[in-house]
Design a protein around this motif. Structure first.
Motif, PDB file in Angstrom:
ATOM      1  N   ASN A  66     -56.613  -6.574 -64.605  1.00 56.82           N
ATOM      2  CA  ASN A  66     -57.837  -6.981 -63.907  1.00 56.82           C
ATOM      3  C   ASN A  66     -58.403  -5.868 -63.039  1.00 56.82           C
ATOM      4  OD1 ASN A  66     -57.893  -9.528 -65.053  1.00 56.82           O
ATOM      5  ND2 ASN A  66     -56.656 -10.429 -63.418  1.00 56.82           N
ATOM      6  N   ASP A  69     -61.320  -3.608 -64.302  1.00 57.01           N
ATOM      7  CA  ASP A  69     -62.722  -4.015 -64.294  1.00 57.01           C
ATOM      8  C   ASP A  69     -63.608  -3.000 -63.573  1.00 57.01           C
ATOM      9  OD1 ASP A  69     -62.021  -6.265 -65.711  1.00 57.01           O
ATOM     10  OD2 ASP A  69     -62.151  -7.630 -63.988  1.00 57.01           O
ATOM     11  N   ALA A  72     -64.082  -0.044 -65.817  1.00 63.29           N
ATOM     12  CA  ALA A  72     -64.997  -0.379 -66.906  1.00 63.29           C
ATOM     13  C   ALA A  72     -66.440  -0.400 -66.421  1.00 63.29           C
ATOM     14  CB  ALA A  72     -64.622  -1.734 -67.506  1.00 63.29           C
ATOM     15  N   THR A  73     -66.659  -0.945 -65.239  1.00 62.73           N
ATOM     16  CA  THR A  73     -68.004  -0.982 -64.663  1.00 62.73           C
ATOM     17  C   THR A  73     -68.518   0.425 -64.411  1.00 62.73           C
ATOM     18  OG1 THR A  73     -67.567  -3.133 -63.663  1.00 62.73           O
ATOM     19  CG2 THR A  73     -69.357  -1.839 -62.706  1.00 62.73           C
ATOM     20  N   GLU A 130     -57.633  -4.050 -73.328  1.00 58.77           N
ATOM     21  CA  GLU A 130     -58.708  -4.043 -72.330  1.00 58.77           C
ATOM     22  C   GLU A 130     -59.398  -2.678 -72.308  1.00 58.77           C
ATOM     23  OE1 GLU A 130     -60.890  -6.123 -69.321  1.00 58.77           O
ATOM     24  OE2 GLU A 130     -59.489  -6.775 -70.858  1.00 58.77           O
ATOM     25  N   MET A 134     -63.306  -1.689 -73.022  1.00 57.16           N
ATOM     26  CA  MET A 134     -64.062  -0.888 -72.070  1.00 57.16           C
ATOM     27  C   MET A 134     -64.784   0.258 -72.786  1.00 57.16           C
ATOM     28  SD  MET A 134     -62.459   1.309 -68.870  1.00 57.16           S
ATOM     29  CE  MET A 134     -61.669   2.583 -69.863  1.00 57.16           C
TER      30      MET A 134
END
Length: 195
Positions: A66, A69, A72-73, A130, A134
């Motif tokens: 998590n 994130d 990835a952003t 994940e 991404m």
């Protein structure tokens, strides 16, 4: 730690301790006793918050996934700026210099952990799948901006970049690869797709 003393953010304290052990000594050193000793708390604290040690490890892995994130952003926000190769190079270096490589080893090392993760994460190793998502989202954004070819095989490029990145960084005890070497690999993998 004395009995009866409240521990603030106990889950985070235990997760941080597990990460330090995993990074310094590897998955074989990761035991409930080692985690609680590193966290500075009684062994019972871990078992009051988690069903068993594999439940703790599963929550630890998912917590660290998590945390990706934000990475990835940031990668997605870089679409259209700099170069595609440089953005991907920086993302791979940041990803694999984190706890990601050690988590892959941990999930590979512990069958019961893998089985428990399968209940909520049906395929692949959580950190790697994940990361593929991404990179694929980023490449799609760059394709929409015209910086990646419209017919680029993003579903093949993303796992290739993550798999290759993992191989470059897999030796946790050696020196990490030179950023120029990572960039060279990214440039080679994306050569037919990047405009």
């Amino acid at each position: 730690m004395p009995t009866g003393v409240a521990i603030r953010d106990v889950r985070e304290q235990l997760f941080d301790a597990a990460e330090r052990i995993l990074l310094s000594a590897g998955p074989s050193a990761l035991t409930s006793r080692a985690v609680t000793a590193e966290a500075g708390c009684a062994k019972g604290v871990l078992h009051r918050h988690f069903e068993d040690f594999d439940a703790f490890l599963a929550d630890f892995v998912l917590d660290r996934v998590n945390r990706m994130d934000a990475r990835a952003t940031a990668l997605l926000a870089s679409a259209g700026a700099g170069t595609v190769v440089d953005n991907l190079t920086e993302a791979l270096i940041a990803l694999f210099r984190s706890v990601a490589v050690a988590i892959v080893a941990l999930v590979t090392f512990r069958d019961d952990l893998r089985d428990r993760l399968r209940r909520t994460w049906p395929a692949g190793v959580p950190v790697l799948t994940e990361a593929v998502d991404m990179v694929a989202a980023y490449l799609a954004a760059e394709r929409d901006l015209g910086r990646v070819a419209p017919d680029a095989a993003i579903d093949a490029l993303a796992p290739t970049l993550i798999g290759t990145g993992h191989l470059l960084f897999a030796d946790r005890r050696g020196d990490p690869p030179d950023p120029a070497a990572v960039r060279e690999v990214v440039a080679s993998v994306t050569a037919g797709a990047v405009r």
